[in-house]
Design a protein around this motif. Sequence first.
Motif, PDB file in Angstrom:
ATOM      1  N   ASN A 190       0.617  -1.213   0.191  1.00 52.38           N
ATOM      2  CA  ASN A 190      -0.257   0.122   0.029  1.00 52.38           C
ATOM      3  C   ASN A 190       0.752   1.023  -0.230  1.00 52.38           C
ATOM      4  O   ASN A 190       0.506   2.642  -0.533  1.00 52.38           O
ATOM      5  CB  ASN A 190      -0.709   0.151   1.116  1.00 52.38           C
ATOM      6  CG  ASN A 190      -2.241  -0.426   0.757  1.00 52.38           C
ATOM      7  OD1 ASN A 190      -2.740  -0.276  -0.329  1.00 52.38           O
ATOM      8  ND2 ASN A 190      -3.059  -0.991   1.702  1.00 52.38           N
ATOM      9  N   ALA A 210       2.781   1.626  -3.220  1.00 50.97           N
ATOM     10  CA  ALA A 210       1.489   2.202  -4.584  1.00 50.97           C
ATOM     11  C   ALA A 210       1.781   3.933  -3.993  1.00 50.97           C
ATOM     12  O   ALA A 210       1.555   4.757  -4.646  1.00 50.97           O
ATOM     13  CB  ALA A 210       0.635   1.690  -3.963  1.00 50.97           C
ATOM     14  N   CYS A 235      -1.629  -1.923  -5.886  1.00 53.94           N
ATOM     15  CA  CYS A 235      -2.750  -2.048  -6.479  1.00 53.94           C
ATOM     16  C   CYS A 235      -3.677  -3.538  -5.868  1.00 53.94           C
ATOM     17  O   CYS A 235      -3.679  -3.502  -5.603  1.00 53.94           O
ATOM     18  CB  CYS A 235      -3.519  -1.090  -6.310  1.00 53.94           C
ATOM     19  SG  CYS A 235      -3.015   0.400  -5.710  1.00 53.94           S
ATOM     20  N   LYS A 258      -7.630   0.826   0.856  1.00 53.93           N
ATOM     21  CA  LYS A 258      -6.469   2.111   1.178  1.00 53.93           C
ATOM     22  C   LYS A 258      -6.035   1.605  -0.250  1.00 53.93           C
ATOM     23  O   LYS A 258      -5.981   2.324  -1.988  1.00 53.93           O
ATOM     24  CB  LYS A 258      -5.454   2.044   1.324  1.00 53.93           C
ATOM     25  CG  LYS A 258      -5.758   3.032   2.788  1.00 53.93           C
ATOM     26  CD  LYS A 258      -4.135   2.935   3.557  1.00 53.93           C
ATOM     27  CE  LYS A 258      -4.426   3.400   4.708  1.00 53.93           C
ATOM     28  NZ  LYS A 258      -3.196   4.030   4.985  1.00 53.93           N
ATOM     29  N   ALA A 259      -5.629   0.661  -0.822  1.00 50.39           N
ATOM     30  CA  ALA A 259      -5.990  -0.306  -2.059  1.00 50.39           C
ATOM     31  C   ALA A 259      -6.745   0.503  -3.338  1.00 50.39           C
ATOM     32  O   ALA A 259      -6.380   0.194  -4.218  1.00 50.39           O
ATOM     33  CB  ALA A 259      -5.619  -1.678  -1.928  1.00 50.39           C
ATOM     34  N   ARG A 313      -6.605   4.332  -3.851  1.00 54.72           N
ATOM     35  CA  ARG A 313      -4.967   4.306  -4.301  1.00 54.72           C
ATOM     36  C   ARG A 313      -5.601   3.492  -6.112  1.00 54.72           C
ATOM     37  O   ARG A 313      -5.286   4.066  -7.233  1.00 54.72           O
ATOM     38  CB  ARG A 313      -4.534   4.414  -4.119  1.00 54.72           C
ATOM     39  CG  ARG A 313      -4.402   4.279  -2.625  1.00 54.72           C
ATOM     40  CD  ARG A 313      -2.173   4.479  -1.637  1.00 54.72           C
ATOM     41  NE  ARG A 313      -2.549   5.618  -1.066  1.00 54.72           N
ATOM     42  CZ  ARG A 313      -2.134   4.793   0.106  1.00 54.72           C
ATOM     43  NH1 ARG A 313      -1.952   3.789   0.049  1.00 54.72           N
ATOM     44  NH2 ARG A 313      -1.773   5.541   1.071  1.00 54.72           N
ATOM     45  N   LYS A 314      -6.145   2.237  -6.300  1.00 51.90           N
ATOM     46  CA  LYS A 314      -6.033   1.944  -7.187  1.00 51.90           C
ATOM     47  C   LYS A 314      -6.859   2.870  -7.856  1.00 51.90           C
ATOM     48  O   LYS A 314      -6.734   2.764  -9.839  1.00 51.90           O
ATOM     49  CB  LYS A 314      -6.925   0.481  -7.576  1.00 51.90           C
ATOM     50  CG  LYS A 314      -7.331   0.089  -8.680  1.00 51.90           C
ATOM     51  CD  LYS A 314      -7.569  -1.426  -8.619  1.00 51.90           C
ATOM     52  CE  LYS A 314      -7.996  -2.373  -9.664  1.00 51.90           C
ATOM     53  NZ  LYS A 314      -8.169  -3.287 -10.000  1.00 51.90           N
TER      54      LYS A 314
END
Length: 408
Positions: free
Chosen positions: A270, A273, A289, A301-302, A305-306
């Motif tokens: 994470n 990324a 991610c 969070k992943a 961010r993705k």
Amino acid sequence: MASSGEEPRSGSPGRAGTGTEAAAADAAQLDTAEDFEVLEEEGEEDEDDLSELPPLEDVGRPPAPPREDAQPPEQGAGDAAGDPQEWLDVLGNGLLKKKTLVPGQGVDSRPQKGQDVTIRLKATLEDGTVVEEDPALTFTLGDCDVLQALDLCVQLLEMGETALIVSDAKYCYGAQGRSPDIPPNASLTLEVELLAARDAPDLELLSGKEKIQLANHKRERGNFFYQQADYVLAINSYDIALRIVGSSSKVDFSPDEEAELLDVKVKCLNNLAASQLKLDHFKAALKSCNQVLEHQPGNIKALFRKGKVLAQQGEYREAIPILKAALKLEPSNKTIHAELSKLVKKHADQRNVETEMYRKMLGNPSTASTSRKCKDKLPWSIPWKWLFGATAIALGGVALSVVIAARN
């Protein structure tokens, strides 16, 4: 592997520092050992621009070098003057210098990258104020576990050598400094003695607890670099932590240790990324991610961010459902709400532009242009149906005349 027995003091030159309040707030974006509010600060990330940061060469630019005819100042603990021939310009830019105070055991005794080294360290400011003393600081050489000034210079020390290192802030604590004792853009003088160097332990033989502790140390160092806005070094530290977690082992781990190692891996991915996103490395950030989501499909969070990575690439259609999934998991998250609203608007604008573009490509006039053409019609224009009827009658008359003429 990179420990002297105790947990490092916060902000030690050999360890990750606490930084300023702004840096502490920025840490909330990272997966750390503590439980931070998820994505609390992420709403500001779109506004972050690396172009706003001063170039590396401009941070803490040192004073101009003294002229050859200038009188050398008095010698002191933090003095880098004296005979210029005694000083080694380590990088050739005048920002990092080394001078031997006590010779060592020869060039062959110098440590190698990847070894664990132990040094005696004393760090002072330019005014002579001592900000750190450590009789036995141990770290892995070349892993960026310590200040860059130490990582770069210790590999030039001979065993038993004592040296004076004068470093610009660029290779120490940079523009942020270290609260409360090291001000921003502060140069440091480091007195260092190389005490020992040994090969690092075999990762395959580490216990579960040792492997977790080592990987967390590398991850925390990455967090330090992230707070310093040095995303390249942050990525390096997270990569090292991930290699440790992913290394094969000849030791059996307990289920709890396996779960904790997975947790460290997810946190590193994470944070990796987040750093890659800062550098616009979208493909790499998307891969990081996806690796998190393979282990934890509901990692907010992943998902967030993705969605941001896809949005940065203009893939709004793919980004929106991902952010909706994140919002469903945490409906009260204002940051996800704001990002999702922004993407929906951008997607609508994008579709309008595409629709107009396709209309022009196909040659279909727009509603506005058609309406304008109708208004521009002359009032005496003859409808096409009347014109067609008149033509048919005329043709019929001609045909009848030809038939009558033929009979006669």
